[in-house]
Enzyme design. Structure first.
Site, short mmCIF file in Angstrom:
data_model
loop_
_atom_site.label_atom_id
_atom_site.label_comp_id
_atom_site.label_asym_id
_atom_site.label_seq_id
_atom_site.Cartn_x
_atom_site.Cartn_y
_atom_site.Cartn_z
N LYS A 78 -0.46 2.04 15.37
CA LYS A 78 0.19 1.43 14.14
C LYS A 78 1.73 2.19 14.10
O LYS A 78 1.73 3.31 14.05
CB LYS A 78 -0.55 1.88 12.90
CG LYS A 78 -0.04 0.79 11.68
CD LYS A 78 -1.03 1.12 10.40
CE LYS A 78 -0.82 0.45 9.44
NZ LYS A 78 -1.79 0.55 8.14
N SER A 153 -2.99 -3.59 6.03
CA SER A 153 -1.76 -3.61 6.58
C SER A 153 -1.68 -3.07 8.33
O SER A 153 -0.98 -3.51 8.85
CB SER A 153 -0.93 -2.57 5.92
OG SER A 153 -1.56 -1.16 6.25
N SER A 177 -6.86 -0.75 4.50
CA SER A 177 -6.00 -1.33 5.58
C SER A 177 -6.61 -1.07 6.91
O SER A 177 -5.86 -1.65 8.24
CB SER A 177 -4.43 -0.63 5.60
OG SER A 177 -3.77 -1.25 4.68
N1 GLN Z 1 -3.72 -3.56 0.68
C1 GLN Z 1 -3.60 -2.44 0.09
C2 GLN Z 1 -2.11 -2.37 -0.43
O1 GLN Z 1 -1.52 -3.06 -0.51
C3 GLN Z 1 -4.12 -1.17 0.95
C4 GLN Z 1 -3.11 -0.85 2.02
C5 GLN Z 1 -3.40 0.31 2.83
O2 GLN Z 1 -4.69 0.47 2.72
N2 GLN Z 1 -2.50 0.81 3.32
O3 GLN Z 1 -1.78 -1.19 -0.78
#
Ligand code: GLN
Length: 494
Positions: A78, A153, A177
């Site tokens: 990532k 994400s 994420s």
């Molecule tokens: N969807 C969550 C957010 O927008 C989690 C994102 C993540 O785990 N990086 O913060």
């Protein structure tokens, strides 16, 4: 196609000289070339770097030098994880040209173990989002249906694994994420215990919540990657001293033999309330039946503060983000506006031009929650609720060994379906966020397909540092089912 083999098989073959790391690497690069035009999982393919590393592994094998447990295994990373090769953009225009002067500890460990990093994957900008549509570059598409999101994400990493481009990828999980994209893409995604894996070189979002972890097609491969990543790192004071068990050996049939009849699975009633899609509910119920057939006990439990998890998370995470992202100002780091009027304009225009809408929204929210006069009402209050959520887990784990429920309230949604409504998007993490607030390890494994052929994930959670128990429980389900062997049509056609 070699790329569809598990990492465990590939590494064993390379170490034994049955297959060359270079040929496996070329096969992975060829699949990226064939498929990524349609999926956009990668922000950058680091082919030259990968080829050099693969040749070095083959030379080691030829010379009889020992190779590590990931020898010759292609890995995708990532793009919020720092690498000295390629750029590290965090999916943001802010860092469009950022080349890290150091490798993240997780990257160093993968390479020391013989893993071949073939590229950097797309993400929601600074890991803020649940669909990868907040990327400052382009959205990634779900391999099961390219009109749908891969989740986020870590959507690029999930799509790359689901489409068999690589057997393993790294994601980061602040509120879901890793698990939510794994669920939406029909693969395994593991968020380790907070502190189990070093965050050194992971660009910080919510520092008290962030963890790096694997995305894989099988539980065994996730265990293999965790074994490489886990352990104390002197560069990260929050990384734990806790010894690292042999996660792979723990999944041997011998170790699983009498596990099920001793297993008490807690099923939180709050995770089956309104908002849960019917097909998801049915698939999760079917997964619980698998465990019951094996002799495990399922018991209804309560995590009474669950209804406050999303609100708590969006105060804690944004507060931490507003501080962590202060360094991107065109002076310390990141994009600098070309013709600033004065010093204030230098900062504000650089940030205005570099950050996308969601990142700005969160910086404002977090700054507000931390501001004098509101700190007690919002941030401090959120910390108190966070503590209650942690207590809920402690109470639950006094009654059960594992908690099970859905990972995501629905299968993959359509591109643009939720982009106009941030609150709808935030609800995609309703079941995953609590594990980050409490710090406990959690995994998503595939447990079904919807009528429309979209993957559904089962989430399992365990007490702090009980990754062995978590992986064993996941493996019990995997051994009895073939959901992990289903591949999207795009893979068969490639
Ligand atoms: N969807 C969550 C957010 O927008 C989690 C994102 C993540 O785990 N990086 O913060």
């Amino acid at each position: 196609m070699t790329a569809s083999d598990s990492a465990l098989v590939l590494a064993a073959d390379v170490a034994a000289g049955r297959r060359s790391a270079v040929s496996i690497c070329e096969a992975a690069l060829a699949r990226v070339a064939t498929l990524d035009g349609r999926l956009s999982a990668f922000l950058e393919v680091t082919a030259e770097h990968a080829r050099r590393r693969a040749s070095a592994i083959d030379a080691d094998v030829a010379a009889g030098r020992p190779v590590g447990p990931l020898a010759g295994v292609p890995v995708a990373v990532k793009d919020n994880i720092c690498t000295t090769f390629g750029r590290t953009t965090c999916g943001s225009k802010m860092l469009a040209s950022y080349a890290s002067p150091f490798d993240a500890t997780v990257v160093e460990r993968i390479e020391r173990a013989g893993g071949i990093i073939i590229g950097k994957t797309n993400l929601d900008e600074f890991a803020m989002g649940s669909s990868t549509e907040n990327s400052g570059y382009f959205p990634t598409r779900n391999p099961w249906d390219t009109e749908r999101v891969p989740g986020g994400s870590s959507g690029g990493s999930a799509a790359a694994v689901a489409a068999d481009m690589v057997p393993l990828a790294l994601g980061s999980d602040t509120g879901g994420s890793i698990r939510q994209p794994a669920s939406l893409c029909g693969i395994v995604g593991l968020k380790p215990t907070y502190g189990r894996v070093s965050r050194y070189g992971l660009v910080a979002y919510g520092s008290s919540l962030d963890q790096v972890g694997p995305l894989a097609r099988t539980v065994g491969d996730a265990a293999l990657m965790l074994a490489v990543l886990a352990g104390r790192d002197p560069h990260d004071s929050t990384s734990a001293e806790q010894p690292v068990p042999d996660y792979v050996a723990a999944l041997d049939d011998a170790h699983l033999a009498d596990l099920a009849p001793r297993l008490r699975i807690g099923v939180p009633r709050e995770y089956f309330a309104a908002g849960l899609d019917d097909e998801t509910r049915a698939a999760v119920e079917a997964a619980l039946d698998v465990y019951r057939r094996l002799g495990a006990k399922t018991i209804e439990i309560s995590l009474p503060h669950s209804p406050y998890a999303v609100a708590t998370y969006y105060l804690v995470a944004t507060a931490e983000a507003s501080s962590n992202l202060a360094r991107f100002d065109g002076v310390h780091y990141g994009h600098r506006t070309p013709r600033p009027k004065d010093i204030v304009d230098l900062y504000s225009s650089s940030r205005d031009e570099g950050f996308g809408a969601e990142v700005k929204r969160r910086i404002m929210l977090g700054t507000f929650a931390l501001s004098a006069g509101y700190y007690d009402a919002y941030y401090n209050q959120a910390l108190k609720v966070r503590r209650r959520i942690k207590d809920d887990f402690d109470a639950a784990f006094a009654q059960c060994d594992i908690i099970a429920g859905p990972t995501s309230p629905t299968p993959a949604f359509r591109l643009a379906e939720k982009t106009a409504d941030p609150l709808q998007m935030y609800l995609a993490d309703i079941y995953t966020i609590a594990a980050n607030l409490a710090g406990v390890p959690a995994v998503s494994i595939p447990c079904g397909l919807s009528q429309g052929g979209l993957p559904i994930g089962l989430q399992l959670m365990a007490p702090l540092f009980e990754e062995v128990r978590l992986l064993q429980a996941a493996r019990l389900h995997e051994r009895e089912t073939d959901w992990h062997q289903r591949r999207p049509a795009i893979v068969a056609a490639a």
